[in-house]
Design a protein around this motif. Structure first.
Motif, PDB file in Angstrom:
ATOM      1  N   SER A  88       0.931  -1.199  -0.334  1.00 21.15           N
ATOM      2  CA  SER A  88      -0.096   0.198  -0.282  1.00 21.15           C
ATOM      3  C   SER A  88       0.979   1.549  -0.044  1.00 21.15           C
ATOM      4  CB  SER A  88      -0.913   0.509   0.965  1.00 21.15           C
ATOM      5  OG  SER A  88      -2.050   0.785   0.922  1.00 21.15           O
ATOM      6  N   GLY A  89       0.395   2.286  -0.270  1.00 18.42           N
ATOM      7  CA  GLY A  89       1.035   3.227  -0.121  1.00 18.42           C
ATOM      8  C   GLY A  89       2.025   3.967   1.074  1.00 18.42           C
ATOM      9  N   SER A  90       1.451   3.685   2.184  1.00 14.26           N
ATOM     10  CA  SER A  90       2.700   3.676   3.294  1.00 14.26           C
ATOM     11  C   SER A  90       4.048   3.082   2.930  1.00 14.26           C
ATOM     12  CB  SER A  90       2.025   3.867   4.236  1.00 14.26           C
ATOM     13  OG  SER A  90       1.102   4.601   4.398  1.00 14.26           O
ATOM     14  N   ASN A  93       5.997   4.296  -0.063  1.00 14.78           N
ATOM     15  CA  ASN A  93       6.787   5.176   0.642  1.00 14.78           C
ATOM     16  C   ASN A  93       8.268   4.783   1.731  1.00 14.78           C
ATOM     17  OD1 ASN A  93       5.663   7.576  -0.118  1.00 14.78           O
ATOM     18  ND2 ASN A  93       4.684   8.385   0.984  1.00 14.78           N
ATOM     19  N   HIS A 117       0.755  13.721   4.435  1.00 15.49           N
ATOM     20  CA  HIS A 117       1.158  12.876   4.852  1.00 15.49           C
ATOM     21  C   HIS A 117       2.205  12.238   5.758  1.00 15.49           C
ATOM     22  CE1 HIS A 117       0.268   8.214   4.837  1.00 15.49           C
ATOM     23  NE2 HIS A 117      -1.188   8.396   4.393  1.00 15.49           N
ATOM     24  N   ALA A 165       0.355  15.043  -1.349  1.00 11.96           N
ATOM     25  CA  ALA A 165      -0.477  15.380  -0.311  1.00 11.96           C
ATOM     26  C   ALA A 165      -1.439  15.001  -0.198  1.00 11.96           C
ATOM     27  CB  ALA A 165      -0.964  17.572  -0.252  1.00 11.96           C
ATOM     28  N   THR A 166      -2.147  15.210   0.813  1.00 14.91           N
ATOM     29  CA  THR A 166      -3.370  14.347   0.976  1.00 14.91           C
ATOM     30  C   THR A 166      -4.586  15.289   0.632  1.00 14.91           C
ATOM     31  OG1 THR A 166      -3.912  15.134   3.256  1.00 14.91           O
ATOM     32  CG2 THR A 166      -2.709  12.660   2.706  1.00 14.91           C
ATOM     33  N   ASP A 191       5.549  12.277  -4.356  1.00 14.04           N
ATOM     34  CA  ASP A 191       4.099  11.550  -4.213  1.00 14.04           C
ATOM     35  C   ASP A 191       2.419  11.765  -4.925  1.00 14.04           C
ATOM     36  OD1 ASP A 191       1.692   9.369  -2.415  1.00 14.04           O
ATOM     37  OD2 ASP A 191       2.576   9.937  -1.008  1.00 14.04           O
ATOM     38  N   SER A 193      -0.206   9.363  -5.293  1.00  7.93           N
ATOM     39  CA  SER A 193      -1.100   9.381  -4.343  1.00  7.93           C
ATOM     40  C   SER A 193      -2.650   9.475  -4.553  1.00  7.93           C
ATOM     41  CB  SER A 193      -1.524   8.556  -3.253  1.00  7.93           C
ATOM     42  OG  SER A 193       0.257   8.021  -2.833  1.00  7.93           O
ATOM     43  N   HIS A 194      -2.627  11.272  -4.425  1.00  7.37           N
ATOM     44  CA  HIS A 194      -4.594  11.483  -4.459  1.00  7.37           C
ATOM     45  C   HIS A 194      -4.356  11.533  -6.602  1.00  7.37           C
ATOM     46  CE1 HIS A 194      -6.367  12.415  -0.983  1.00  7.37           C
ATOM     47  NE2 HIS A 194      -5.640  12.000  -1.002  1.00  7.37           N
ATOM     48  N   THR A 217       0.050   5.198  -5.099  1.00 10.79           N
ATOM     49  CA  THR A 217      -1.182   4.538  -4.752  1.00 10.79           C
ATOM     50  C   THR A 217      -2.650   4.026  -5.469  1.00 10.79           C
ATOM     51  OG1 THR A 217      -2.711   5.851  -3.493  1.00 10.79           O
ATOM     52  CG2 THR A 217      -1.609   4.761  -1.806  1.00 10.79           C
ATOM     53  N   HIS A 219      -5.699   3.311  -5.242  1.00 15.45           N
ATOM     54  CA  HIS A 219      -6.712   2.687  -5.060  1.00 15.45           C
ATOM     55  C   HIS A 219      -8.027   4.241  -4.770  1.00 15.45           C
ATOM     56  CE1 HIS A 219      -3.926   2.533  -1.371  1.00 15.45           C
ATOM     57  NE2 HIS A 219      -4.985   3.497  -0.854  1.00 15.45           N
ATOM     58  N   LYS A 220      -7.202   5.178  -5.196  1.00 15.64           N
ATOM     59  CA  LYS A 220      -7.259   6.876  -5.215  1.00 15.64           C
ATOM     60  C   LYS A 220      -7.921   6.789  -6.289  1.00 15.64           C
ATOM     61  CE  LYS A 220      -5.013   7.768  -0.800  1.00 15.64           C
ATOM     62  NZ  LYS A 220      -3.866   7.237  -0.762  1.00 15.64           N
TER      63      LYS A 220
END
Ligand SMILES: Cc1ncc(COP(=O)(O)O)c(C=O)c1O
Length: 421
Positions: A88-90, A93, A117, A165-166, A191, A193-194, A217, A219-220
């Motif tokens: 997963s993302g964490s 990273n 994050h 960022a988230t 990153d 992810s978003h 990630t 899944h976003k």
């Protein structure tokens, strides 16, 4: 399914999703094909290592699955190396840190309160305990302040700068960020992810060829299963040969950080589902979807602004809106609860320079990816904004929230989940 309890809970979650409006910006609705791959016998197979170099027999099929996922990722993002095994993302990273840094090295990432994050250097996260974390903030206007970042980087001399960022509603200027990293000879980790779905959909600039490593990630906005991609350029070195920390060696450094560094067997069902999602993201209609996410977010932003809501940075360029509710005399937690009671799922969020704590911050974060996947367009955003305003305004009126809930359920149920189509 024989396990009635779990079957019931899965059905209950399906009902919750289909009868409500999912507006958490990091969530989405995966396709039936993605779910089918996830629920396949590929989960049974162990395959530590990489295609062609496994520590287990019987990997001839999963090798093809992983190669497909890697090839699709490379093509879609325009890089020459992709690792698709991050759980997963964490953890992904964590693998990048492990590959490029020594414990105690300095890392500069965006502060959690400003949208960063946890894995970008939060003091209670591995990134802030194992590494020497210094954190940057946005400017007062909520935008990244590239001049301030340059100044801070020159002063702190970090070994790696993490960008992503988230809860950042604007576009990243990757070239400026590269300049900052080059100035202090730091690695640049993007990153995304978003925003990965927006990047491959052509509505956000790509960091490919600019950042040293890209982590996302899956899944976003990318709309796949839970998982991660680590992307870079370079040349894989021969097995067992020592790899110095050079740009050329990035593929080897990343792959070795994942296994044997941090993980064991890859999740082959997840890899297959990632491959499916990447295949979907390479279709022309994915570009339409990505553009619609942004159009929906912009329309929602202007409708909420018209109703007196304060948007951090004044609007959005991407899939999310960050709203500072201070002027509405309501906390993020109260707004999240009221909206939840009416069938709209959002999450409370800190806003830049938030005087309140993360468990009861001043803002909420709203996103349009999941609604867009269900087929909502700009016109629907007018109605959604109206409901958001009514729910927040009537947060203490249980009867009114119940009434809104009925309207929202009827509306939402007319847009089937992608996996139900
Ligand atoms: C920017 C960013 N990076 C990393 C992550 C971590 O991903 P995961 O929750 O899959 O570990 C997230 C998740 O929200 C994120 O938003």
């Amino acid at each position: 399914m024989k396990d009635k309890k779990i079957a019931e809970l899965i059905l209950a979650e399906r009902k919750r999703q289909s009868e409500g409006l999912e507006m958490i910006p990091s969530e989405n609705h995966a396709s039936k094909d993605v779910l089918t791959a996830l629920g396949s016998v590929l989960t049974d197979k162990y395959s530590e290592g990489y295609p062609g170099m496994r520590y287990y027999g019987g990997c001839e099929v999963v090798d093809q699955v992983e190669n497909l996922a890697r090839d699709r990722a490379k093509k879609l993002f325009g890089v020459n190396h992709a690792n698709v095994q991050g759980y997963s993302g964490s953890p992904a990273n964590q693998a990048v840190y492990y590959a490029l840094l020594n414990p105690g090295d300095k890392v500069m990432g965006l502060k959690l309160y400003f949208g960063g994050h946890m894995t970008h250097g939060l003091k209670v996260n591995f990134s802030g305990t194992i590494y020497d974390s210094v954190q940057y903030e946005t400017g007062k206007d909520g935008y990244l302040d590239y001049d301030a970042m340059m100044k801070q980087a020159k002063f702190e001399q970090p070994k790696m700068i993490v960008v992503g960022a988230t809860a950042y509603p604007r576009i990243y200027d990757w070239k400026k960020l590269r300049k900052i990293a080059d100035e202090v000879n730091a690695w640049l980790l993007a990153d995304i992810s978003h925003i990965a779905g927006l990047v491959v959909g052509g509505v956000h600039p790509s960091p490919a060829g600019i950042a040293d490593v890209i982590m996302t990630t899956t899944h976003k906005t990318l709309r796949g299963p839970r998982g991660a991609l680590i992307l870079c350029n370079g040349n894989p070195s021969t097995p067992l040969k020592k790899a110095e920390r050079t740009k050329e060696n990035l593929p080897t450094l990343i792959d070795r950080a994942i296994i044997p560094g941090l993980q064991g067997g890859p999740h082959n069902h997840q890899t297959a589902a990632i491959a499916v999602a990447l295949g979907e993201a390479s279709q022309p209609d994915f570009k339409t979807y990505a553009a619609q996410i942004v159009r929906n977010a912009k329309k929602l932003a202007s409708e909420l602004s018209d109703r007196g809501y304060n948007l951090v940075t004044g609007g959005t360029d991407n899939h999310l809106l960050l709203i500072d509710l201070t002027n509405k005399k309501v906390t993020g937690k109260e707004a999240e609860d009221a909206l939840g009671n009416a069938g709209i799922t959002v999450n409370k969020n800190t806003v830049p320079f938030d005087p309140r704590p993360p468990f009861s911050p001043s803002g909420i974060r709203l996103g349009t990816p999941a609604l867009t996947s269900r087929g909502l367009k700009e016109d629907h955003m007018v109605q959604v904004a109206q409901w958001i305003d009514e729910a927040i305004t009537n947060r203490n009126n249980t009867e009114k929230l119940g009434e809104l809930g009925k309207q929202i359920k009827k509306f939402a149920s007319s847009f089937p989940l992608p996996s139900d189509r």
